[in-house]
Design a protein around this motif. Structure first.
Motif, short mmCIF file in Angstrom:
data_model
loop_
_atom_site.label_atom_id
_atom_site.label_comp_id
_atom_site.label_asym_id
_atom_site.label_seq_id
_atom_site.Cartn_x
_atom_site.Cartn_y
_atom_site.Cartn_z
N LYS A 114 7.33 9.72 -13.72
CA LYS A 114 8.32 9.05 -14.56
C LYS A 114 9.60 9.88 -14.66
N GLU A 115 9.43 11.20 -14.84
CA GLU A 115 10.59 12.08 -14.95
C GLU A 115 11.32 12.19 -13.61
N HIS A 116 10.57 12.23 -12.51
CA HIS A 116 11.18 12.27 -11.19
C HIS A 116 12.03 11.03 -10.94
N LEU A 117 11.50 9.87 -11.26
CA LEU A 117 12.22 8.63 -11.06
C LEU A 117 13.47 8.57 -11.94
N LYS A 118 13.37 9.10 -13.15
CA LYS A 118 14.50 9.09 -14.06
C LYS A 118 15.61 10.03 -13.58
N ARG A 119 15.22 11.22 -13.08
CA ARG A 119 16.20 12.22 -12.68
C ARG A 119 16.82 11.93 -11.32
N ASN A 120 16.03 11.44 -10.38
CA ASN A 120 16.53 11.27 -9.01
C ASN A 120 15.92 10.01 -8.39
N PRO A 121 16.38 8.83 -8.83
CA PRO A 121 15.79 7.60 -8.29
C PRO A 121 16.02 7.43 -6.80
N ALA A 122 17.19 7.87 -6.29
CA ALA A 122 17.47 7.72 -4.86
C ALA A 122 16.45 8.49 -4.02
N ASN A 123 16.17 9.72 -4.43
CA ASN A 123 15.19 10.53 -3.70
C ASN A 123 13.80 9.91 -3.77
N PHE A 124 13.47 9.34 -4.93
CA PHE A 124 12.16 8.71 -5.10
C PHE A 124 11.98 7.57 -4.10
N TYR A 125 12.99 6.71 -3.99
CA TYR A 125 12.85 5.55 -3.10
C TYR A 125 12.98 5.93 -1.62
N VAL A 126 13.64 7.05 -1.34
CA VAL A 126 13.63 7.57 0.03
C VAL A 126 12.20 7.96 0.41
N GLN A 127 11.48 8.60 -0.52
CA GLN A 127 10.11 8.98 -0.26
C GLN A 127 9.21 7.74 -0.11
N ILE A 128 9.45 6.73 -0.92
CA ILE A 128 8.67 5.49 -0.83
C ILE A 128 8.91 4.81 0.50
N GLU A 129 10.18 4.77 0.92
CA GLU A 129 10.51 4.15 2.20
C GLU A 129 9.86 4.91 3.35
N ALA A 130 9.80 6.24 3.25
CA ALA A 130 9.14 7.04 4.28
C ALA A 130 7.64 6.71 4.33
N ARG A 131 7.03 6.53 3.19
CA ARG A 131 5.62 6.13 3.15
C ARG A 131 5.42 4.76 3.79
N ARG A 132 6.34 3.85 3.51
CA ARG A 132 6.22 2.50 4.05
C ARG A 132 6.38 2.52 5.57
N GLN A 133 7.36 3.28 6.04
CA GLN A 133 7.58 3.38 7.48
C GLN A 133 6.37 4.01 8.18
N PRO A 135 0.81 -1.23 0.00
CA PRO A 135 0.00 0.00 0.00
C PRO A 135 0.84 1.27 0.00
N TRP A 136 2.12 1.17 0.34
CA TRP A 136 2.99 2.34 0.34
C TRP A 136 3.40 2.76 -1.08
N ALA A 137 3.26 1.84 -2.05
CA ALA A 137 3.67 2.15 -3.41
C ALA A 137 2.69 3.13 -4.06
N ILE A 138 3.15 3.79 -5.11
CA ILE A 138 2.32 4.71 -5.88
C ILE A 138 1.70 3.95 -7.04
#
Length: 340
Positions: free
Chosen positions: A316-335, A305-308
């Motif tokens: 798509k552009e956000h993930l392409k430009r800054n994947p590390a930041n994207f997954y930090v945000q996903i991990e924060a949602r999961r936590q 449920p934490w995934a988008i």
């Protein structure tokens, strides 16, 4: 004893190396299949005098057939080879691709085919005089003079080395591929921990227990399956002939439905539906009917449920430009969800 994951990685490496070995074998056969051509390619053109031309009755068996001849006179026969380009049976253009010249070597003429005018010195591949040219010359000068004054040979003055250079270029590409692609695979075969996915999988926990859980799900708990993809409850597997990889739904960051409009002759003939799952470390795509893809995405939304969910160009552009930041945000949602 190697774990199941390590064995699967080694299987991938063995298959890839086998394909490279087959490609090297094919390249070696291409380089050595025609040693007669290779000799002429490397050491020709060989000087061919009047006496040597008189001895050649079949150029296809002659040792030296890529030759250089020196004549004393050149005559333009007026014969031309014309290439015609057409579309739907209607001529669009035409141009002269080659002309035929008579080169006097000794006391006989050698017909030379060339895309540009030849001089008294010409080089190329010796072949038998082609049937249509032979018939034209026979009708023009008569059979007796044709036999007395012309060699039964023709010099093709264009492109003898083109095939050889193409094979050499292919061999160079294979050599570069061995260095940059096959060598890393060989190193992974000796040490599976070099595999790009191994360290990511190892970070999930103790590799032995992870491998046992993954193998059990791979063999007994598959819920969705398509060519090269298996999706059980906790993991997602890529398992094609040359590829093996594992992702876990714990790392799912984005999922959406990809709709592709199929057309035949610009006429829409239907749509194709695919569930796209983007994990931290890779992605998988599972095609299916619209209802099947919708059902899969609903199931995945329950698992992660934490995934988008849902496609957007901005994401798509956000993930392409800054994947590390994207997954930090996903991990924060999961936590945040795990605290509730």
């Amino acid at each position: 004893m190697p774990t199941w994951i390590e064995r699967m990685f080694r299987r991938e490496c063995i298959r890839r190396l086998s394909a490279w070995a087959a490609l090297v074998l094919v390249t070696a056969l291409m380089l050595t299949a025609n040693l007669r051509y290779a000799r002429n390619f490397l050491f020709g053109p060989f000087p061919a005098t009047e006496n040597e031309l008189n001895k050649i009755t079949d150029p296809s068996t002659a040792k030296n057939y890529f030759v250089k001849v020196v004549g004393t006179k050149v005559v333009d026969t007026g014969l031309q080879e014309i290439e015609i380009e057409s579309s739907n049976g209607v001529e669009q253009s035409r141009h002269v691709s080659a002309g035929y010249y008579a080169l006097l070597v000794g006391d006989r003429y050698l017909i030379a085919k060339s895309s540009k005018p030849v001089s008294e010195t010409a080089s190329g591949q010796l072949v038998l005089l082609s049937g249509d040219i032979y018939d034209h010359m026979r009708s023009s000068v008569g059979p007796q003079r044709l036999q007395q004054d012309f060699y039964p040979l023709m010099l093709q003055a264009n492109g003898f080395r083109e095939d050889g250079f193409a094979v050499i270029g292919f061999a160079v590409v294979v050599l570069v591929g061995l260095l940059f692609f096959a060598r890393p695979v060989w190193l992974r075969l000796k040490d599976p921990s070099r595999h790009p996915a191994f360290q990511r999988i190892k970070s999930w926990g103790e590799i032995q227990s992870t491998s046992m859980e993954a193998e059990n799900e791979f063999r007994t708990s598959v819920r969705y399956k398509s060519a090269g993809i298996r999706l059980p409850d906790r993991f997602a597997f890529k398992n094609s002939f040359f590829t093996f990889n594992i992702f876990r739904f714990h790392d799912l960051g984005w999922a959406y439905k990809l709709v592709t409009q199929r057309r035949v002759n610009l006429i829409p003939v239907g749509k194709a539906y695919t569930a796209v799952l983007v994990f931290n470390g890779g992605s998988v795509q599972i095609p299916g009917k619209q209802a099947e893809v919708d059902e899969m995405l609903q199931d995945f939304a329950t698992k992660a449920p934490w995934a988008i969910f849902g496609f957007s160009e901005q994401l798509k552009e956000h993930l392409k430009r800054n994947p590390a930041n994207f997954y930090v945000q996903i991990e924060a949602r999961r936590q945040k969800l795990s605290v509730k």
